[in-house]
Each structure stands twice: as C-alpha cells, then as structure tokens.
Design an enzyme around this catalytic site. Structure first.
Site, PDB file in Angstrom:
ATOM      1  N   THR A 150       0.814  -1.215   0.000  1.00 39.76           N
ATOM      2  CA  THR A 150       0.000   0.000   0.000  1.00 39.76           C
ATOM      3  C   THR A 150       0.850   1.269   0.000  1.00 39.76           C
ATOM      4  OG1 THR A 150      -1.676  -1.192   1.259  1.00 39.76           O
ATOM      5  CG2 THR A 150      -1.846   1.216   1.214  1.00 39.76           C
ATOM      6  N   GLU A 151       0.411   2.246  -0.773  1.00 38.20           N
ATOM      7  CA  GLU A 151       1.076   3.547  -0.837  1.00 38.20           C
ATOM      8  C   GLU A 151       0.341   4.563   0.034  1.00 38.20           C
ATOM      9  OE1 GLU A 151       2.103   7.028  -4.188  1.00 38.20           O
ATOM     10  OE2 GLU A 151       1.154   5.132  -4.778  1.00 38.20           O
ATOM     11  N   TYR A 162      11.835  -3.463 -11.747  1.00 34.29           N
ATOM     12  CA  TYR A 162      11.525  -4.429 -12.801  1.00 34.29           C
ATOM     13  C   TYR A 162      12.443  -4.226 -14.008  1.00 34.29           C
ATOM     14  CZ  TYR A 162       7.048  -3.807 -10.270  1.00 34.29           C
ATOM     15  OH  TYR A 162       6.066  -3.646  -9.316  1.00 34.29           O
ATOM     16  N   HIS A 178      10.452  16.158  -1.040  1.00 35.33           N
ATOM     17  CA  HIS A 178      11.167  15.440   0.006  1.00 35.33           C
ATOM     18  C   HIS A 178      11.681  16.429   1.039  1.00 35.33           C
ATOM     19  CE1 HIS A 178      10.992  11.602  -2.108  1.00 35.33           C
ATOM     20  NE2 HIS A 178      11.174  12.310  -3.193  1.00 35.33           N
TER      21      HIS A 178
END
Length: 305
Positions: A96-97, A158, A246
């Site tokens: 989950t984000e 990936y 950030h």
C-alpha cells in the site's frame, strides 16, 4: 529472513483492487498463498484461496503463517499489521502507498520490539526467482541467479531485473524497500542481509533522489559490507532547483550546512563513489559494471574485520 519455497503466506486485503489482482498471480507463481483476509467476505474464495474475516480465524484453519502481504487501504495498514503481529506473523510486506507517517512510526516501534521484519510501504514487495513471489513484481522479468537487488524505486526495479536477466545475470532476490516518507526495513538492513546471504554474490543498489537513504547506505557499505556493490541512481536529469516534495532531505541538509546538496543525485553518486561503489549512468550499464566487479576489475574498499 525466510523467503523460500517452503514459506507460508496470507494476503490481507485480498478483495481490494490490487489484492484481487496480485493474490492469484502470487499463487500461480509459487502456490504458497494459504489464505486471504477481508472483513465481511469470510467464507468466500478467490480462485481457490479461502477468505477469512480475521487473521486469527485463518491461522486456526490453515496453521502457521510466515508472511503477510498487505494490500489494505492506507488508513487500515496499521490495524492490519498489528493484527498480523499479534497472531505471530513476523514478516510483513506492505504494498500500500500513502500510509500515514505517524502510523508507520508506531508500527516500526512495535515491529522492532517484536522482531518483525517490515518491507514497505509503497513497495513492489519481494521475489526470489523460481521460488516465491510476494507483491507486484512481473515474474517474467526475473531469472534465478546470484545477484541481489535492493531498490528504493518501484517499477524501476523491474527494468533493472529485466536488463540483468537479458545479460545473463540471474537474481538471488529482488525487493523494493518502499518510497513513502517512513518505511520499515532500510537499505542498511538489507545490505547486511544480502552480505550474509549464501545465495548472493553481488549486490545491485537502486536509488533515487530525495532523502539521505543512499548517502547513509554508502557509509554503511564502507563500514560493514564485504560483497561487491554496484548502483544506479534515478533522477539525475531533474533540475537541481526543482524540489520534489522530500522535505526531510531539504531540512536535514540545511541543518548540516549543506544547503541543497543532500538528497540530490549528485550527492548520492558522490557518496557511493567515495565508498568505491561503481555507479551506472543508466540501467543498461549495470551488466557491464557487474562483469567488472566480478572479474576483479573494480573492487569495493576494504571493510572492517
């Protein structure tokens, strides 16, 4: 760490959109999903996977479980994780984000006290090629081998795996540590795990701009890691004047008197090079760097005994 073909797994949030898609894929890959949890759906099945209302009910029916993969909505993650910990599950993969930072801080404290490994949130999970899939990794990109991948990125993991597989570098394990503001296990923890893993010969670290995670990891590599490490840092072409939200990296750099340096691609690459870690300019260069370190053309600096 216990992620093998013998692991026993359940999925919390199995009827959520992502859970309902990836639980069957995980089951097809390794056949180790014993149960799913989704309150209000107890007694149902999802492609042969029995669903229970509570973790306790599932364990009573299927027996001991090693790992829970969590797909529940962000504000339900803490409750789901604490339910799993209370039931004795000691490995949690939080896909989950957007989990609230205060919830994650509480979870991290409880996980540390109970010796529970938390991966994520906002991560693709873990894959041990040929053995087990826990999360959203596209299994066709991975092949068994000796390269351990630890990444702060999601789908970039990936791409890196695909580049390595096409070049003949199979993977011992690949995982994303997550990219939410507060995460469970860190680069340092996984670098140590992979350094001690008998199946891993070389480590690929995949980072990105924001926070000081890679700078801290670079210092840890100097101090404690013996196996060769190569790296790739995403975000190098982003203008340095453009912040990406950030705030922690910006504040910490100002406190340290470094202005905007900490958290940038330049800062991370410099820290890794200081640790004698070769850094690729693009993912497609990683196989060549692996060839160099494996034949001794580039070596990490001496570590403490």
């Amino acid at each position: 760490m216990n992620f093998t073909s013998e692991s026993k797994v359940l999925v919390q949030g199995i009827t959520e959109p992502l859970g309902s898609i990836y639980a069957p894929l995980m089951q097809t890959y390794s056949g180790q999903i014993l149960a799913g949890i989704s309150p209000g759906h107890g007694g149902q099945e999802l492609e042969g996977i029995p669903i229970f209302d509570l973790v306790e009910q599932a364990l009573f029916s299927v027996g001991t479980v090693d790992t829970s993969v969590i797909f529940v909505p962000p504000y339900q993650v803490l409750d789901a994780a604490l339910e799993a910990i209370a039931a004795g599950i000691r490995q949690l993969i939080v896909v989950t984000e957007g989990v609230p930072p205060m919830d994650m801080m509480r979870l991290c404290r409880i996980a540390e006290a109970s010796e529970t490994l938390v991966v994520g949130p906002n991560c693709p999970g873990i894959i041990v090629p040929g053995q087990i899939l826990l999360g959203t990794h596209p299994a066709e990109f991975y092949t068994p081998g000796k390269v351990g991948i630890v990444s702060r990125c999601g789908t970039l993991t990936y791409e890196v795996a695909r580049e390595l597989s096409q070049a003949g570098f199979g993977q011992s394990i690949a995982l994303g540590i997550g990219s939410d503001r507060v995460i469970g296990s860190t680069f340092q923890q996984w670098l140590q795990i992979l350094d001690e893993d008998e199946e891993t010969e070389v480590i690929v670290l995949v980072g990105k701009i924001g926070s000081d995670s890679e700078e801290v990891a670079a210092r840890y590599i100097i101090e404690a890691i013996d196996k060769p490490v190569v790296a790739y840092i995403a975000g190098g072409t982003l203008p340095q004047s453009q912040y990406t939200g950030h705030a922690g990296a910006v504040v910490s750099s100002q406190i340290a008197g470094l202005r905007d340096e900490v958290g940038t691609a330049k800062s991370k690459i410099a820290a890794l090079k200081q640790a004698k870690v070769p850094v690729a300019e693009r993912p497609s260069q990683l196989p060549d760097l692996l060839k160099q370190v494996l034949r001794g053309g580039t070596k990490s600096s001496p570590k403490k005994s």
